[in-house]
Enzyme design. Structure first.
Site, short mmCIF file in Angstrom:
data_model
loop_
_atom_site.label_atom_id
_atom_site.label_comp_id
_atom_site.label_asym_id
_atom_site.label_seq_id
_atom_site.Cartn_x
_atom_site.Cartn_y
_atom_site.Cartn_z
N SER A 72 19.96 -47.62 31.95
CA SER A 72 19.62 -46.29 31.42
C SER A 72 18.31 -45.84 32.03
O SER A 72 17.45 -46.67 32.34
CB SER A 72 19.48 -46.34 29.89
OG SER A 72 18.93 -45.13 29.39
N TYR A 101 17.39 -50.74 22.02
CA TYR A 101 18.27 -50.21 23.06
C TYR A 101 17.51 -50.03 24.37
O TYR A 101 17.95 -50.50 25.43
CB TYR A 101 18.86 -48.87 22.62
CG TYR A 101 19.64 -48.17 23.71
CD1 TYR A 101 20.94 -48.58 24.02
CD2 TYR A 101 19.09 -47.13 24.45
CE1 TYR A 101 21.65 -47.96 25.03
CE2 TYR A 101 19.79 -46.51 25.46
CZ TYR A 101 21.07 -46.93 25.75
OH TYR A 101 21.78 -46.33 26.77
#
Length: 251
Positions: A139, A152
């Site tokens: 990400s 995350y």
């Protein structure tokens, strides 16, 4: 990575970025095998695309990974591409008296250990193939986090670092290692709100750009990163980290 003529296994291939990649690679003549935790979702996708394969897989379960490898060796012995895309995201409020580590542990289990388990299990098969590739979904938040998604973002930072080491160790072995670093995209990763959020990049637009980068081999350092996310990628180097962090985490 070549974009045609592969046999590709995509984890988390029943929705979101995984499914969109599966459809894009399928349209280019690849043999695509999707995995997911729900057989009904696998059946829905493979009913729409009958030439796709589907295997039930829970990346959190080592026994499930073992079964996947056995099935892949039997049914898809020419498997040459692994796209480790399965992942989860959860908000955490560490100021709450009720906060515990359960959400963080779940994220680590899926986003980190799931990728490691699957890569370790399939690498011996991939090393025997021509034009082999391992791609994992990281990400853009690996570089500067959103503080309300601490585990995350940290899991994606782990993958960014780990993939660099994997790439270096495999440098003399013909297995390409790629890191897919999406921006904020219209999927259900964080819930229905993200899917409809006009601030998020449309999924089809994002995947079309990914395919363009792959076809052009436009992925320096093995990173598939949009131009607009370079500000986050190089924030530390450019001395803008605090400003970018503040923009992502107002207040």
């Amino acid at each position: 990575m070549k974009t045609t003529g592969n046999t590709i296994l995509i984890t988390g291939g029943t929705s979101g970025i995984g499914r969109a990649l599966a459809e894009a690679f399928h349209a280019r003549g690849n043999r695509v095998v999707i995995t997911g935790r729900q057989q009904a979702l696998i059946d829905t996708v493979t009913a729409e695309f009958p030439s796709m394969g589907g295997i039930l897989l829970d990346v959190d379960d080592p026994a499930s990974v073992t079964r996947l490898v056995e099935e892949a060796r039997s049914r898809f012995p020419d498997l040459n591409v692994l796209i480790a895309n399965a992942g989860i995201s959860r908000t955490e409020d560490m100021t709450s008296d009720g906060w515990d580590a359960s959400d963080a542990e779940a994220v680590v289990q899926t986003n980190i250990l799931g990728v490691l388990r699957l890569t370790a299990a399939l690498l011996p098969l991939l090393k025997r193939q021509a034009d082999a590739t391992i791609m994992a979904t990281s990400s853009a938040l690996a570089f500067v986090p959103r503080a309300d998604f601490p585990a995350y973002c940290a899991s994606k930072a782990f993958l960014h670092s780990w993939l660099q080491s994997l790439r270096h160790q495999l440098r003399s072995i013909p297995v390409e290692v790629l890191e897919l670093s999406p921006p904020y995209v219209q999927t259900k990763l964080t819930g229905a709100g993200q899917l409809a959020d006009p601030r998020a990049m449309p999924l089809d637009t994002y995947v079309a750009e990914v395919m363009r980068m792959l076809e052009a081999k436009d992925h320096p350092r093995g990173e598939l990163l949009l131009e607009r996310d370079n500000a986050r990628r190089w924030a530390e180097r450019d001395g803008t980290y605090e400003a970018v962090f503040a923009m992502l985490n107002p207040g």
